[in-house]
Design a protein around this motif. Structure first.
Motif, PDB file in Angstrom:
ATOM      1  N   TRP A  67       0.803  -1.349   0.107  1.00  0.00           N
ATOM      2  CA  TRP A  67       0.026   0.053   0.062  1.00  0.00           C
ATOM      3  C   TRP A  67       0.894   1.269  -0.019  1.00  0.00           C
ATOM      4  CZ3 TRP A  67      -0.625   3.824   3.715  1.00  0.00           C
ATOM      5  CH2 TRP A  67      -1.921   4.604   3.703  1.00  0.00           C
ATOM      6  N   LEU A  68       1.849   1.404   0.850  1.00  0.00           N
ATOM      7  CA  LEU A  68       2.743   2.375   0.876  1.00  0.00           C
ATOM      8  C   LEU A  68       3.536   2.794  -0.530  1.00  0.00           C
ATOM      9  CD1 LEU A  68       4.027   1.961   4.581  1.00  0.00           C
ATOM     10  CD2 LEU A  68       2.735   3.868   3.798  1.00  0.00           C
ATOM     11  N   VAL A  69       3.963   1.712  -1.016  1.00  0.00           N
ATOM     12  CA  VAL A  69       4.886   1.787  -2.382  1.00  0.00           C
ATOM     13  C   VAL A  69       3.923   2.149  -3.341  1.00  0.00           C
ATOM     14  CG1 VAL A  69       6.536   0.818  -3.718  1.00  0.00           C
ATOM     15  CG2 VAL A  69       6.703   0.834  -1.013  1.00  0.00           C
ATOM     16  N   GLU A  70       3.219   1.042  -3.587  1.00  0.00           N
ATOM     17  CA  GLU A  70       2.315   1.088  -4.875  1.00  0.00           C
ATOM     18  C   GLU A  70       1.328   2.093  -4.976  1.00  0.00           C
ATOM     19  OE1 GLU A  70       3.230  -0.834  -7.611  1.00  0.00           O
ATOM     20  OE2 GLU A  70       4.868  -1.778  -6.341  1.00  0.00           O
ATOM     21  N   GLU A  71       0.630   2.232  -3.726  1.00  0.00           N
ATOM     22  CA  GLU A  71      -0.565   3.226  -3.984  1.00  0.00           C
ATOM     23  C   GLU A  71      -0.229   4.566  -3.684  1.00  0.00           C
ATOM     24  OE1 GLU A  71      -4.548   1.932  -2.526  1.00  0.00           O
ATOM     25  OE2 GLU A  71      -4.058  -0.128  -2.429  1.00  0.00           O
ATOM     26  N   LYS A  72       0.580   4.764  -2.429  1.00  0.00           N
ATOM     27  CA  LYS A  72       0.951   5.934  -2.089  1.00  0.00           C
ATOM     28  C   LYS A  72       2.393   6.594  -2.680  1.00  0.00           C
ATOM     29  CE  LYS A  72      -1.849   7.521   0.457  1.00  0.00           C
ATOM     30  NZ  LYS A  72      -3.173   8.260  -0.164  1.00  0.00           N
ATOM     31  N   GLY A  73       3.316   5.734  -3.284  1.00  0.00           N
ATOM     32  CA  GLY A  73       4.423   6.125  -3.728  1.00  0.00           C
ATOM     33  C   GLY A  73       5.575   6.632  -2.684  1.00  0.00           C
ATOM     34  N   ILE A  74       5.510   6.173  -1.626  1.00  0.00           N
ATOM     35  CA  ILE A  74       6.265   6.651  -0.635  1.00  0.00           C
ATOM     36  C   ILE A  74       7.679   5.615  -0.354  1.00  0.00           C
ATOM     37  CG2 ILE A  74       6.494   6.799   1.743  1.00  0.00           C
ATOM     38  CD1 ILE A  74       3.503   7.424   1.873  1.00  0.00           C
ATOM     39  N   ALA A  75       8.894   6.241  -0.235  1.00  0.00           N
ATOM     40  CA  ALA A  75      10.186   5.446  -0.240  1.00  0.00           C
ATOM     41  C   ALA A  75      10.089   4.847   1.104  1.00  0.00           C
ATOM     42  CB  ALA A  75      11.125   6.390  -0.599  1.00  0.00           C
ATOM     43  N   LEU A  76      10.326   3.851   1.261  1.00  0.00           N
ATOM     44  CA  LEU A  76      10.308   3.239   2.694  1.00  0.00           C
ATOM     45  C   LEU A  76      11.601   2.797   3.537  1.00  0.00           C
ATOM     46  CD1 LEU A  76       7.418   0.528   2.150  1.00  0.00           C
ATOM     47  CD2 LEU A  76       7.151   2.888   3.095  1.00  0.00           C
ATOM     48  N   HIS A  77      11.692   2.976   4.659  1.00  0.00           N
ATOM     49  CA  HIS A  77      12.778   2.613   5.396  1.00  0.00           C
ATOM     50  C   HIS A  77      12.272   1.648   6.680  1.00  0.00           C
ATOM     51  CE1 HIS A  77      15.515   5.326   3.300  1.00  0.00           C
ATOM     52  NE2 HIS A  77      14.527   5.912   3.207  1.00  0.00           N
ATOM     53  N   ILE A  78      11.855   0.456   6.338  1.00  0.00           N
ATOM     54  CA  ILE A  78      10.766  -0.385   7.136  1.00  0.00           C
ATOM     55  C   ILE A  78      11.625  -1.826   7.126  1.00  0.00           C
ATOM     56  CG2 ILE A  78       8.839  -1.195   7.974  1.00  0.00           C
ATOM     57  CD1 ILE A  78       7.240   1.182   6.817  1.00  0.00           C
ATOM     58  N   PRO A  79      12.091  -2.396   8.062  1.00  0.00           N
ATOM     59  CA  PRO A  79      12.174  -3.723   7.951  1.00  0.00           C
ATOM     60  C   PRO A  79      11.168  -4.622   7.625  1.00  0.00           C
ATOM     61  CG  PRO A  79      12.572  -3.121  10.279  1.00  0.00           C
ATOM     62  CD  PRO A  79      12.042  -1.901   9.451  1.00  0.00           C
ATOM     63  N   VAL A  80      11.372  -5.604   6.722  1.00  0.00           N
ATOM     64  CA  VAL A  80      10.292  -6.539   6.417  1.00  0.00           C
ATOM     65  C   VAL A  80       9.582  -7.610   7.621  1.00  0.00           C
ATOM     66  CG1 VAL A  80       9.567  -8.385   4.985  1.00  0.00           C
ATOM     67  CG2 VAL A  80      10.823  -6.466   3.957  1.00  0.00           C
ATOM     68  N   PHE A  81       8.533  -7.540   7.774  1.00  0.00           N
ATOM     69  CA  PHE A  81       8.004  -8.681   8.802  1.00  0.00           C
ATOM     70  C   PHE A  81       8.333  -9.910   8.452  1.00  0.00           C
ATOM     71  CE2 PHE A  81       4.823 -10.787  11.372  1.00  0.00           C
ATOM     72  CZ  PHE A  81       5.153 -10.350  12.526  1.00  0.00           C
ATOM     73  N   ASP A  82       9.436 -10.563   9.370  1.00  0.00           N
ATOM     74  CA  ASP A  82      10.003 -11.750   8.818  1.00  0.00           C
ATOM     75  C   ASP A  82       9.357 -13.051   9.471  1.00  0.00           C
ATOM     76  OD1 ASP A  82      11.292 -14.047   7.455  1.00  0.00           O
ATOM     77  OD2 ASP A  82      13.425 -13.269   8.546  1.00  0.00           O
ATOM     78  N   LYS A  83       8.779 -13.871   8.719  1.00  0.00           N
ATOM     79  CA  LYS A  83       8.271 -15.219   9.710  1.00  0.00           C
ATOM     80  C   LYS A  83       8.888 -16.249   8.856  1.00  0.00           C
ATOM     81  CE  LYS A  83       3.516 -13.786  10.954  1.00  0.00           C
ATOM     82  NZ  LYS A  83       2.126 -14.051  10.764  1.00  0.00           N
ATOM     83  N   SER A  84       9.969 -16.257   8.205  1.00  0.00           N
ATOM     84  CA  SER A  84      10.584 -17.585   7.601  1.00  0.00           C
ATOM     85  C   SER A  84      11.108 -18.678   8.637  1.00  0.00           C
ATOM     86  CB  SER A  84      11.924 -16.961   6.739  1.00  0.00           C
ATOM     87  OG  SER A  84      12.573 -16.288   7.510  1.00  0.00           O
ATOM     88  N   LYS A  85      11.216 -18.285   9.733  1.00  0.00           N
ATOM     89  CA  LYS A  85      11.694 -19.241  10.857  1.00  0.00           C
ATOM     90  C   LYS A  85      10.202 -19.264  11.871  1.00  0.00           C
ATOM     91  CE  LYS A  85      16.408 -18.988  11.456  1.00  0.00           C
ATOM     92  NZ  LYS A  85      17.488 -18.956  12.324  1.00  0.00           N
ATOM     93  N   ARG A  86      10.058 -20.520  11.793  1.00  0.00           N
ATOM     94  CA  ARG A  86       8.707 -20.718  12.653  1.00  0.00           C
ATOM     95  C   ARG A  86       8.911 -21.612  14.016  1.00  0.00           C
ATOM     96  NH1 ARG A  86       4.347 -18.339   9.832  1.00  0.00           N
ATOM     97  NH2 ARG A  86       3.208 -19.392  11.368  1.00  0.00           N
TER      98      ARG A  86
END
Length: 98
Positions: free
Chosen positions: A55-74
């Protein structure tokens, strides 16, 4: 960032989904009320879920400095990303014991 100005506040409960909803509300309301739209946004992993990032990138065109919520380890008994292997020759994804 050297400077920041608070232009909107949206109270929410201290849970990730409520914070994400409040952030969307504040971004949209600030744009509507003041004609201001951030060029970039800094946040923690609470805002790093795929739907919010999209939503932030595609719809609002805002450059992000946010770490991705990582669920690769369960640790909840479900498979982790590392449990799967990609077989390029067979072009399939499999679990090691299959």
């Amino acid at each position: 960032m050297k400077f920041g100005v608070v232009v909107d506040v949206e109270a929410s409960r201290a849970i990730r989904q409520a914070d994400v909803g409040a952030a969307k509300t504040m971004i949209e309301r600030t744009e509507q009320r003041f004609g201001l739209k951030p060029e970039r946004l800094i946040g923690d992993t609470a805002y790093g879920a795929a739907p919010m990032l999209n939503w932030l990138v595609e719809e609002k065109g805002i450059a992000l400095h946010i770490p991705v919520f990582d669920k690769s380890k369960r640790d909840d008994g479900t498979f982790s990303r590392s449990d799967f292997r990609y077989d390029a020759a067979g072009r399939r994804l499999s679990l090691p014991w299959w």
